[in-house]
Design a protein around this motif. Sequence first.
Motif, PDB file in Angstrom:
ATOM      1  N   HIS A 159      -1.780   7.066  11.722  1.00  8.61           N
ATOM      2  CA  HIS A 159      -1.629   6.297  12.878  1.00  8.61           C
ATOM      3  C   HIS A 159      -3.173   5.424  13.087  1.00  8.61           C
ATOM      4  O   HIS A 159      -4.156   6.042  13.145  1.00  8.61           O
ATOM      5  N   VAL A 160      -2.898   4.207  13.401  1.00 11.99           N
ATOM      6  CA  VAL A 160      -4.197   3.502  13.451  1.00 11.99           C
ATOM      7  C   VAL A 160      -3.736   2.670  15.127  1.00 11.99           C
ATOM      8  O   VAL A 160      -2.843   2.295  15.558  1.00 11.99           O
ATOM      9  N   LEU A 161      -5.144   2.766  15.807  1.00 12.06           N
ATOM     10  CA  LEU A 161      -4.980   2.410  17.283  1.00 12.06           C
ATOM     11  C   LEU A 161      -4.842   0.774  17.281  1.00 12.06           C
ATOM     12  O   LEU A 161      -4.151   0.354  18.164  1.00 12.06           O
ATOM     13  N   ASP A 162      -5.480   0.081  16.336  1.00 15.20           N
ATOM     14  CA  ASP A 162      -5.461  -1.301  16.357  1.00 15.20           C
ATOM     15  C   ASP A 162      -5.450  -1.806  14.998  1.00 15.20           C
ATOM     16  O   ASP A 162      -6.639  -1.635  14.470  1.00 15.20           O
ATOM     17  N   THR A 163      -4.541  -2.463  14.700  1.00 14.71           N
ATOM     18  CA  THR A 163      -4.502  -3.543  13.476  1.00 14.71           C
ATOM     19  C   THR A 163      -3.452  -4.556  13.785  1.00 14.71           C
ATOM     20  O   THR A 163      -2.639  -4.288  14.055  1.00 14.71           O
ATOM     21  N   ASP A 164      -4.032  -5.653  13.111  1.00 14.93           N
ATOM     22  CA  ASP A 164      -3.259  -6.758  12.959  1.00 14.93           C
ATOM     23  C   ASP A 164      -2.723  -7.090  11.593  1.00 14.93           C
ATOM     24  O   ASP A 164      -1.910  -8.028  11.367  1.00 14.93           O
ATOM     25  N   ASP A 165      -3.286  -6.325  10.752  1.00 16.99           N
ATOM     26  CA  ASP A 165      -3.273  -6.639   9.410  1.00 16.99           C
ATOM     27  C   ASP A 165      -3.072  -5.109   8.489  1.00 16.99           C
ATOM     28  O   ASP A 165      -3.951  -4.601   8.088  1.00 16.99           O
ATOM     29  N   ILE A 166      -1.882  -4.635   8.220  1.00 25.73           N
ATOM     30  CA  ILE A 166      -1.711  -3.426   7.962  1.00 25.73           C
ATOM     31  C   ILE A 166      -1.935  -3.299   6.117  1.00 25.73           C
ATOM     32  O   ILE A 166      -2.914  -2.440   5.683  1.00 25.73           O
ATOM     33  N   PRO A 167      -1.955  -4.559   5.466  1.00 29.09           N
ATOM     34  CA  PRO A 167      -2.490  -4.537   4.020  1.00 29.09           C
ATOM     35  C   PRO A 167      -3.894  -4.138   3.899  1.00 29.09           C
ATOM     36  O   PRO A 167      -4.665  -3.505   3.141  1.00 29.09           O
ATOM     37  N   ALA A 168      -4.418  -5.205   4.815  1.00 29.45           N
ATOM     38  CA  ALA A 168      -6.024  -5.028   4.748  1.00 29.45           C
ATOM     39  C   ALA A 168      -6.558  -3.494   5.388  1.00 29.45           C
ATOM     40  O   ALA A 168      -7.629  -3.472   4.574  1.00 29.45           O
ATOM     41  N   THR A 169      -5.806  -3.035   6.239  1.00 30.93           N
ATOM     42  CA  THR A 169      -6.259  -1.655   6.621  1.00 30.93           C
ATOM     43  C   THR A 169      -6.221  -0.761   5.579  1.00 30.93           C
ATOM     44  O   THR A 169      -6.947   0.159   5.345  1.00 30.93           O
ATOM     45  N   ILE A 170      -5.037  -0.793   4.694  1.00 33.30           N
ATOM     46  CA  ILE A 170      -4.586   0.007   3.523  1.00 33.30           C
ATOM     47  C   ILE A 170      -5.894  -0.260   2.471  1.00 33.30           C
ATOM     48  O   ILE A 170      -6.353   0.788   1.963  1.00 33.30           O
ATOM     49  N   ASP A 171      -6.185  -1.633   2.372  1.00 33.19           N
ATOM     50  CA  ASP A 171      -7.219  -1.803   1.397  1.00 33.19           C
ATOM     51  C   ASP A 171      -8.729  -1.355   1.645  1.00 33.19           C
ATOM     52  O   ASP A 171      -9.309  -0.738   0.810  1.00 33.19           O
ATOM     53  N   THR A 172      -8.807  -1.534   2.967  1.00 35.51           N
ATOM     54  CA  THR A 172     -10.185  -0.827   3.558  1.00 35.51           C
ATOM     55  C   THR A 172     -10.267   0.510   3.094  1.00 35.51           C
ATOM     56  O   THR A 172     -11.296   0.994   2.807  1.00 35.51           O
ATOM     57  N   ILE A 173      -9.163   1.564   3.538  1.00 35.35           N
ATOM     58  CA  ILE A 173      -9.456   2.752   3.453  1.00 35.35           C
ATOM     59  C   ILE A 173      -9.346   3.337   1.904  1.00 35.35           C
ATOM     60  O   ILE A 173     -10.297   4.008   1.538  1.00 35.35           O
ATOM     61  N   ARG A 174      -8.764   2.555   1.011  1.00 35.35           N
ATOM     62  CA  ARG A 174      -8.821   2.711  -0.299  1.00 35.35           C
ATOM     63  C   ARG A 174     -10.110   2.560  -0.998  1.00 35.35           C
ATOM     64  O   ARG A 174     -10.750   3.280  -1.587  1.00 35.35           O
ATOM     65  N   GLU A 175     -10.804   1.345  -0.558  1.00 33.69           N
ATOM     66  CA  GLU A 175     -11.921   0.923  -1.076  1.00 33.69           C
ATOM     67  C   GLU A 175     -13.423   1.758  -0.337  1.00 33.69           C
ATOM     68  O   GLU A 175     -14.069   2.079  -1.191  1.00 33.69           O
ATOM     69  N   ARG A 176     -13.060   1.967   0.785  1.00 33.41           N
ATOM     70  CA  ARG A 176     -14.264   2.816   1.538  1.00 33.41           C
ATOM     71  C   ARG A 176     -14.210   4.339   1.177  1.00 33.41           C
ATOM     72  O   ARG A 176     -15.376   4.851   1.177  1.00 33.41           O
ATOM     73  N   TYR A 177     -12.840   4.962   1.045  1.00 36.25           N
ATOM     74  CA  TYR A 177     -12.803   6.113   1.187  1.00 36.25           C
ATOM     75  C   TYR A 177     -12.279   6.766  -0.192  1.00 36.25           C
ATOM     76  O   TYR A 177     -12.652   7.605  -0.627  1.00 36.25           O
ATOM     77  N   GLU A 178     -10.922   6.456  -0.533  1.00 35.78           N
ATOM     78  CA  GLU A 178     -10.285   6.980  -1.550  1.00 35.78           C
ATOM     79  C   GLU A 178     -10.977   6.835  -2.920  1.00 35.78           C
ATOM     80  O   GLU A 178     -11.109   7.723  -3.622  1.00 35.78           O
ATOM     81  N   ARG A 179     -11.172   5.398  -3.265  1.00 39.26           N
ATOM     82  CA  ARG A 179     -12.204   5.064  -4.459  1.00 39.26           C
ATOM     83  C   ARG A 179     -13.373   5.958  -4.694  1.00 39.26           C
ATOM     84  O   ARG A 179     -13.267   6.720  -5.790  1.00 39.26           O
TER      85      ARG A 179
END
Length: 165
Positions: A137-157
């Motif tokens: 759950h995201v409190l504020d996002t207007d671009d879901i694919p960008a949020t997914i990419d951010t999580i992937r690059e900053r944390y998962e990778r």
Amino acid sequence: MIPAQPWLPMPLLSILLLAVWLMLQQSLALGQVLLGGFLAIVIPLLTRRFWEHQPTIKRPWLLVRYILRLLGDIIVANLEVSKLILDPRGRMQPAFIEYPLELEELFPITILASTITLTPGTVSANLRQDRRTLLIHVLDTDDIPATIDTIRERYERPLKEIFGC
């Protein structure tokens, strides 16, 4: 890294237990060190059958960088959430995101889910039974694919690199 021994199955946990014991006691007296050391050896021995296999940290210095990045992101996210809450126009766009996981081992997935929850404005809500999707759950996002990419690059990778998975 301290290698595991039959009498010391989880050396890092034992060190952490001893350190927490000594901090709670606020004493480095010999008796407290001995009692803490005893507990630090016995507790992992008694509980090891309940623990899942823990993956080895392949690149510990990346873990330090990961923690520092997370601390910085928590500070920035606190400021962003405060701004959203105090905004009289209330332009939040909350969303649930189905995040496709690249990680496969449970422990790194748990760290990722905890990281997401620790960062204000996001909460890990559910891990699907197949362990391939994390509901966030995201409190504020207007671009879901960008949020997914951010999580992937900053944390998962980085977690994939740290644990070598």
